[in-house]
Design a protein around this motif. Structure first.
Motif, PDB file in Angstrom:
ATOM      1  N   LYS A 204       0.816  -1.213   0.000  1.00 54.55           N
ATOM      2  CA  LYS A 204       0.000   0.000   0.000  1.00 54.55           C
ATOM      3  C   LYS A 204       0.855   1.271   0.000  1.00 54.55           C
ATOM      4  O   LYS A 204       0.331   2.360  -0.207  1.00 54.55           O
ATOM      5  N   LYS A 205       2.151   1.123   0.227  1.00 49.70           N
ATOM      6  CA  LYS A 205       3.018   2.292   0.295  1.00 49.70           C
ATOM      7  C   LYS A 205       3.365   2.784  -1.101  1.00 49.70           C
ATOM      8  O   LYS A 205       3.773   2.016  -1.965  1.00 49.70           O
ATOM      9  N   ARG A 206       3.236   4.085  -1.296  1.00 46.94           N
ATOM     10  CA  ARG A 206       3.517   4.667  -2.611  1.00 46.94           C
ATOM     11  C   ARG A 206       4.952   4.446  -3.055  1.00 46.94           C
ATOM     12  O   ARG A 206       5.220   4.260  -4.247  1.00 46.94           O
ATOM     13  N   GLU A 207       5.882   4.498  -2.077  1.00 42.55           N
ATOM     14  CA  GLU A 207       7.288   4.338  -2.428  1.00 42.55           C
ATOM     15  C   GLU A 207       7.625   2.910  -2.822  1.00 42.55           C
ATOM     16  O   GLU A 207       8.757   2.624  -3.228  1.00 42.55           O
TER      17      GLU A 207
ATOM     18  N   TYR B 228       4.734   0.516  -4.335  1.00 40.45           N
ATOM     19  CA  TYR B 228       3.926   0.032  -5.461  1.00 40.45           C
ATOM     20  C   TYR B 228       4.155   0.847  -6.734  1.00 40.45           C
ATOM     21  O   TYR B 228       4.066   0.314  -7.843  1.00 40.45           O
ATOM     22  N   LYS B 229       4.484   2.138  -6.595  1.00 40.00           N
ATOM     23  CA  LYS B 229       4.753   2.921  -7.802  1.00 40.00           C
ATOM     24  C   LYS B 229       6.019   2.456  -8.521  1.00 40.00           C
ATOM     25  O   LYS B 229       5.997   2.213  -9.737  1.00 40.00           O
TER      26      LYS B 229
ATOM     27  N   MET C  60       3.631   7.995 -13.795  1.00 42.96           N
ATOM     28  CA  MET C  60       4.213   7.620 -12.499  1.00 42.96           C
ATOM     29  C   MET C  60       5.695   7.925 -12.333  1.00 42.96           C
ATOM     30  O   MET C  60       6.157   8.136 -11.210  1.00 42.96           O
TER      31      MET C  60
ATOM     32  N   GLU D  40      13.585   8.171  -3.574  1.00 44.13           N
ATOM     33  CA  GLU D  40      12.646   7.528  -2.649  1.00 44.13           C
ATOM     34  C   GLU D  40      11.702   8.562  -2.036  1.00 44.13           C
ATOM     35  O   GLU D  40      10.485   8.335  -1.943  1.00 44.13           O
TER      36      GLU D  40
ATOM     37  N   PHE E  84       8.871   9.629  -4.367  1.00 46.55           N
ATOM     38  CA  PHE E  84       7.755   8.683  -4.433  1.00 46.55           C
ATOM     39  C   PHE E  84       6.862   8.802  -3.204  1.00 46.55           C
ATOM     40  O   PHE E  84       5.653   8.598  -3.278  1.00 46.55           O
ATOM     41  N   LYS E  85       7.470   9.139  -2.072  1.00 46.48           N
ATOM     42  CA  LYS E  85       6.692   9.323  -0.848  1.00 46.48           C
ATOM     43  C   LYS E  85       5.910  10.628  -0.865  1.00 46.48           C
ATOM     44  O   LYS E  85       5.033  10.846  -0.031  1.00 46.48           O
ATOM     45  N   GLY E  86       6.254  11.506  -1.799  1.00 50.01           N
ATOM     46  CA  GLY E  86       5.586  12.799  -1.877  1.00 50.01           C
ATOM     47  C   GLY E  86       6.168  13.815  -0.933  1.00 50.01           C
ATOM     48  O   GLY E  86       5.538  14.830  -0.624  1.00 50.01           O
TER      49      GLY E  86
END
Length: 498
Positions: free
Chosen positions: A263-266, A268-269, A460, A473, A476-478
């Motif tokens: 579920k973590k963006r860093e 699955y993206k 992405m 990294e 990706f976490k924003g």
């Protein structure tokens, strides 16, 4: 010794390993040709040759899932050293073997080596090299692979297949020596909390400048935060009294932990990006053109005999190697997204143009002899340059840059585990597509597949050129730079950042 030379030394171990993999890719052509023409120690049926050729993919999947265990538990260096052992054993079996079962065993060993090495190679370069050199170093993998294929064919033309196997075994042997003289990955040492060893290894391979110290400290602080959060979570867990309950809770916690990772963006993206890149690599023609190049060129150039396209096939092979060299300079000076989407768009366009041209020729809408003789080969050259100059080298680069340190082994393994199925699907379906809908129809299918994957990556994929792995990294976490500074300040003050 300058840091660049040390980094090049470490990377050369991986490059030679990949060159050996290229030899393994090209060797079946040498084996099959010599055994069928000279009689050989055994008679090979089509069933035998298909199994020998595809056995690499079977063990490749197994190696993909063993590799992260080795990388995480023993470190990148030892895992890299271990993956050269089955490669060397495979060549030894070829030298000693004279039967189909022995050939299959050798190919299974090469497949295991490939599976172990595939998730590891890009990670090695990403963790050992500076951001400004990383793209160029990763780009050397495409050169190594192409040269391995070329050399195995050249040696096979002048040596027996057994002597060719002996010469090919030089690659894993030299790679072993280089790996043994290389330090452990600083990133892995940091992930294990071995900060003093990490600093020593980092200084050896990257130098001791202010920029390098800042990158190392940033990586250490980020890892300390991860460990702090993990310890806080464990401290909050209630102790269970019954072993059964503890076991059940452990299993459930593991499942929940894995679900949280996905579920973590860093995570699955980068995973989606890497999978898309691997699909583009395979269905763009990375392995199909070398394997079925004669069939493709016969259809495109409208020739009946494979001998009529021999020099054209040689031109395509040479273009592949030349483009691999040029790609290094391109990766050093041009942004990743610019290369990816320019090369991708040109590849899709060239595949579509080849398809349209064949349809028009079959419909007898093109009859001018000059067009029929000149345009097909021009389009094939356009396609080869478009694909090999960008999409081929970027496959290694992107897969090596996008995954965060904490999940790098898992992410690299999951993504590269798609490479073998993609390889099998592309190689097995290609002849059936060529016979049913023609090369022109197959090229349309491939162009649509590439377009979908490129659109996903366009949405992405961030720009990664000259950025540290920690910076990628965080993107990706924003996180912004301000967010990172605030979190690091809280950690230094003994507070947990959620």
């Amino acid at each position: 010794m300058k840091p660049f030379i040390k980094q090049a030394f470490v990377v050369s171990g991986a490059a030679l390993n990949i060159a050996g993999h290229g030899c393994a890719h090209g060797f079946p052509a040498v084996l099959f040709t010599q055994i069928k023409s000279d009689g050989g120690p055994v008679t090979l049926t089509d069933h035998d040759t298909s199994w020998i050729a595809s056995a690499v993919g079977v063990m490749g999947i197994v190696g993909n899932f063993i590799s992260p265990v080795l990388m995480t538990r023993f470190g990148r260096q030892k895992a890299h050293l271990l993956c050269t052992i089955p490669a060397l054993l495979g060549w030894i079996v070829f030298v000693l073997g004279n039967s189909v079962p022995m050939f299959l065993l050798a190919r299974l060993l090469h497949g295991l080596a490939l599976g172990l090495r595939t998730p590891l190679a890009a990670i090695l370069v990403a963790e050992y090299t500076e951001p400004r050199y990383r793209g160029a170093f990763l780009g050397t993998f495409a050169i190594s692979l192409g040269l391995g294929i070329l050399l195995s064919h050249v040696w096979g033309a002048h040596l027996t297949w057994k002597m060719t196997a002996v010469v090919c075994s030089i690659f894993p042997l030299i790679s072993m020596a280089i790996i043994s003289l290389s330090p452990e990955s600083p990133s892995w040492l940091v992930s294990k909390g071995k900060f003093d060893e990490a600093k020593k290894a980092f200084r050896w391979v990257r130098g001791d400048g202010e920029e390098q110290r800042e990158e190392l400290e940033s990586m250490i602080r980020a890892q300390e935060k991860e460990k702090h959060l993990e310890e806080s979570r464990k401290n909050r867990e209630a102790q269970e009294t019954l072993k059964v309950k503890r076991l059940f809770k452990s299993i459930m916690d593991t499942i929940k932990g894995v679900m949280k990772i996905f579920k973590k963006r860093e995570f699955y993206k980068p995973l989606i990006i890497a999978i898309c890149m691997l699909i583009v690599f395979e269905f763009g023609g990375a392995h199909m053109v070398p394997a079925y190049g004669n069939l493709i060129l016969q259809s495109v150039l409208d020739k009946d005999d494979p001998k009529d396209v021999s020099w054209q096939f040689t031109v395509i092979d040479l273009l592949r190697t030349v483009c691999a060299f040029l790609a290094i300079f391109l990766l050093k000076n041009v942004k990743r997204r610019t290369i990816l989407f320019t090369s991708g768009a040109m590849t899709v366009l060239s595949l579509a143009l080849i398809s349209v041209f064949i349809y028009l020729r079959k419909a007898e809408m093109l009859t001018h002899s000059f067009l029929l003789d000149t345009v097909p080969m021009t389009l094939m050259i356009f396609y080869s340059i478009s694909f090999c100059l960008g999409l081929v080298p970027l496959n290694w680069v992107i897969c090596g840059e996008v995954f965060p340190l904490t999940y790098r082994s898992l992410g690299s393994t999951l993504s590269t585990s798609f490479l073998t199925p993609a390889f099998v699907v592309s190689m097995k379906t290609a002849p059936h597509l060529y016979s049913s809908i023609g090369v022109e129809g197959a090229f349309l299918v491939y162009s649509v597949t590439l377009t979908v994957c490129l659109l996903v990556m366009y949405v992405m994929l961030p720009e990664t050129k000259d950025r540290t792995l920690q910076d990628i990294e965080d993107s990706f976490k924003g996180k912004t730079e301000t967010d990172v500074e605030v979190q690091l300040s809280l950690i230094e003050n003994g507070k947990v950042v959620k």
